[in-house]
Design an enzyme around this catalytic site. Structure first.
Site, PDB file in Angstrom:
ATOM      1  N   GLY A 100       5.578  -1.099  -8.791  1.00 24.34           N
ATOM      2  CA  GLY A 100       5.516  -1.662  -7.130  1.00 24.34           C
ATOM      3  C   GLY A 100       4.248  -0.924  -6.649  1.00 24.34           C
ATOM      4  O   GLY A 100       4.522  -0.660  -5.592  1.00 24.34           O
ATOM      5  N   ALA A 101       3.305  -1.014  -7.278  1.00 26.99           N
ATOM      6  CA  ALA A 101       1.967  -0.181  -6.742  1.00 26.99           C
ATOM      7  C   ALA A 101       0.873  -0.887  -6.038  1.00 26.99           C
ATOM      8  O   ALA A 101      -0.113  -0.396  -5.730  1.00 26.99           O
ATOM      9  CB  ALA A 101       1.151   0.115  -7.929  1.00 26.99           C
ATOM     10  N   ARG A 156       1.119  -1.881  -2.860  1.00 29.07           N
ATOM     11  CA  ARG A 156       1.317  -1.886  -1.489  1.00 29.07           C
ATOM     12  C   ARG A 156       2.301  -0.685  -1.238  1.00 29.07           C
ATOM     13  O   ARG A 156       3.009  -0.168  -2.026  1.00 29.07           O
ATOM     14  CB  ARG A 156       1.817  -2.866  -0.592  1.00 29.07           C
ATOM     15  CG  ARG A 156       3.031  -3.493  -0.822  1.00 29.07           C
ATOM     16  CD  ARG A 156       3.479  -4.772  -0.336  1.00 29.07           C
ATOM     17  NE  ARG A 156       4.792  -5.191  -0.683  1.00 29.07           N
ATOM     18  CZ  ARG A 156       5.666  -6.238  -0.089  1.00 29.07           C
ATOM     19  NH1 ARG A 156       5.064  -6.949   0.815  1.00 29.07           N
ATOM     20  NH2 ARG A 156       6.795  -6.440  -0.413  1.00 29.07           N
ATOM     21  N   ASP A 207       7.092  -9.012 -13.501  1.00 27.36           N
ATOM     22  CA  ASP A 207       8.084  -8.725 -12.913  1.00 27.36           C
ATOM     23  C   ASP A 207       9.006  -7.613 -13.786  1.00 27.36           C
ATOM     24  O   ASP A 207       9.392  -7.962 -14.922  1.00 27.36           O
ATOM     25  CB  ASP A 207       9.378  -9.889 -12.808  1.00 27.36           C
ATOM     26  CG  ASP A 207      10.660  -9.442 -12.405  1.00 27.36           C
ATOM     27  OD1 ASP A 207      10.716  -8.270 -11.744  1.00 27.36           O
ATOM     28  OD2 ASP A 207      11.660 -10.313 -12.385  1.00 27.36           O
ATOM     29  N   VAL A 208       8.949  -6.493 -13.334  1.00 25.42           N
ATOM     30  CA  VAL A 208       9.571  -5.234 -13.917  1.00 25.42           C
ATOM     31  C   VAL A 208      11.205  -5.469 -14.320  1.00 25.42           C
ATOM     32  O   VAL A 208      11.936  -4.595 -14.948  1.00 25.42           O
ATOM     33  CB  VAL A 208       9.374  -3.899 -13.637  1.00 25.42           C
ATOM     34  CG1 VAL A 208       8.026  -3.555 -13.712  1.00 25.42           C
ATOM     35  CG2 VAL A 208       9.506  -3.741 -11.976  1.00 25.42           C
ATOM     36  N   ASN A 220       9.321   2.724  -8.543  1.00 28.64           N
ATOM     37  CA  ASN A 220       9.461   2.500  -7.328  1.00 28.64           C
ATOM     38  C   ASN A 220       9.525   1.041  -6.836  1.00 28.64           C
ATOM     39  O   ASN A 220       9.995   0.940  -5.653  1.00 28.64           O
ATOM     40  CB  ASN A 220       7.716   2.962  -6.759  1.00 28.64           C
ATOM     41  CG  ASN A 220       7.554   2.316  -5.477  1.00 28.64           C
ATOM     42  OD1 ASN A 220       8.011   2.932  -4.355  1.00 28.64           O
ATOM     43  ND2 ASN A 220       6.819   1.315  -5.337  1.00 28.64           N
ATOM     44  N   SER A 234      16.800   5.707  -1.732  1.00 25.75           N
ATOM     45  CA  SER A 234      16.824   5.589  -0.290  1.00 25.75           C
ATOM     46  C   SER A 234      18.179   6.338   0.107  1.00 25.75           C
ATOM     47  O   SER A 234      18.964   6.510  -0.553  1.00 25.75           O
ATOM     48  CB  SER A 234      16.961   4.016  -0.006  1.00 25.75           C
ATOM     49  OG  SER A 234      17.571   4.026   1.416  1.00 25.75           O
ATOM     50  N   TYR A 241      21.464  -3.740  -0.914  1.00 25.89           N
ATOM     51  CA  TYR A 241      20.355  -2.535  -1.052  1.00 25.89           C
ATOM     52  C   TYR A 241      21.054  -1.404  -1.065  1.00 25.89           C
ATOM     53  O   TYR A 241      20.501  -0.313  -2.004  1.00 25.89           O
ATOM     54  CB  TYR A 241      19.564  -2.547   0.323  1.00 25.89           C
ATOM     55  CG  TYR A 241      18.281  -1.572   0.098  1.00 25.89           C
ATOM     56  CD1 TYR A 241      17.277  -1.766  -0.577  1.00 25.89           C
ATOM     57  CD2 TYR A 241      18.422  -0.379   0.985  1.00 25.89           C
ATOM     58  CE1 TYR A 241      16.274  -0.814  -0.391  1.00 25.89           C
ATOM     59  CE2 TYR A 241      17.601   0.408   0.960  1.00 25.89           C
ATOM     60  CZ  TYR A 241      16.018   0.142   0.171  1.00 25.89           C
ATOM     61  OH  TYR A 241      15.217   1.027   0.252  1.00 25.89           O
ATOM     62  N   LYS A 299      20.816   1.153  -4.724  1.00 25.02           N
ATOM     63  CA  LYS A 299      20.015   2.464  -4.384  1.00 25.02           C
ATOM     64  C   LYS A 299      21.132   3.814  -4.892  1.00 25.02           C
ATOM     65  O   LYS A 299      20.824   4.711  -5.489  1.00 25.02           O
ATOM     66  CB  LYS A 299      19.498   2.776  -3.018  1.00 25.02           C
ATOM     67  CG  LYS A 299      18.292   2.057  -2.620  1.00 25.02           C
ATOM     68  CD  LYS A 299      17.125   2.313  -3.797  1.00 25.02           C
ATOM     69  CE  LYS A 299      15.615   1.366  -3.404  1.00 25.02           C
ATOM     70  NZ  LYS A 299      14.885   1.594  -4.593  1.00 25.02           N
TER      71      LYS A 299
END
Length: 242
Positions: free
Chosen positions: A9-10, A12, A60-61, A87, A139, A152, A156
């Site tokens: 997810g690098a 942004r 897509d990871v 991330n 998070s 979410y 997390k």
């Protein structure tokens, strides 16, 4: 042998900042994002400007076969992957009763399944080297839960439990696993909030502002450099919110 770090997810936000920070310290940075190739190329250019080599992969990871193909490709090179930063993540704001099963599956895949997908193929490499560190970007809502962010929060929370359990498995092999439980950070994930909503949120944060992606990036590097005895921890970086 070149020292490498892998950041998912690098393209942004937090992931981009982490990749750029790590490019000051590692020989090779491996980066990924799902769809935004142009943004990923921008990250790549900044990494290379810092003198590091960059390997970038679009996909897509949350798809295990995609991640496994990345690892098979990367590990053919004479590199030692010393750090994995999981991330990649998405949010979903709304009542659980209004959430569709497709939306649920998407957030579970991106936020939680991706962590399994990336850890599984890299663990034998780290164990064989008897060296490595996995840092999961989590998070504060994975600790306390947030209204209208049930999915979410659940994913997390799963990342946090995954972190603690895997740390116990890998500690005998000198491989560490930790997580950063981030608070409200200045990223696109908060772009849907109005100026007034952001101001109200900041009023509830003891340091009176949102965090910056660069602060998370610096903390990742500092955490990587802590002693081997620090593993299995969920470290809050939330401006004192919780």
């Amino acid at each position: 042998m070149e020292r490498a770090a892998f950041v998912t997810g690098a393209s942004r936000g937090i992931g981009k900042a982490i990749a750029i920070e790590l490019s000051k310290h590692f020989d090779v940075i491996i980066i990924n994002c799902r769809t935004n190739g142009n943004a990923l190329n921008e990250t790549r250019a900044l990494i290379e400007a810092n003198g590091a080599r960059c390997l970038s992969f679009l996909g897509d990871v949350g798809d295990y076969h995609f991640v496994n193909a990345i690892m098979q490709s990367v590990l053919q090179e004479p590199i030692s992957i010393e750090l994995l930063v999981n991330n990649a993540g998405i949010s979903h704001i709304g009542l659980l009763s209004d959430m569709t099963i497709d939306e649920w599956n998407a957030i579970v895949s991106t936020n939680l399944t991706s962590v399994f997908n990336c850890c599984k193929p890299i663990i034998p490499h780290m164990v064989n080297n008897r060296h490595g560190h996995i840092i999961n970007i989590s998070s504060m809502w994975g600790i306390s839960g947030a209204s209208c962010e049930v999915a979410y929060s659940a994913t997390k929370g799963g990342v946090n439990a995954f972190t603690k359990a895997l740390a116990k498995e890998l500690a005998p092999s000198n491989v560490r696993v930790n997580a950063l439980a981030c608070g409200a950070i200045e990223t696109d994930m908060n772009a849907d909030f109005s100026k007034e909503e952001i101001e109200t949120l900041c009023d509830d944060i003891p340091v009176c502002r949102l965090g910056k992606p660069e602060e998370i990036a610096q903390t990742v590097w500092q955490l990587y450099n802590t002693p081997l005895y620090l593993t299995g921890e969920i470290i809050k970086i939330d401006g004192g919110y919780l």
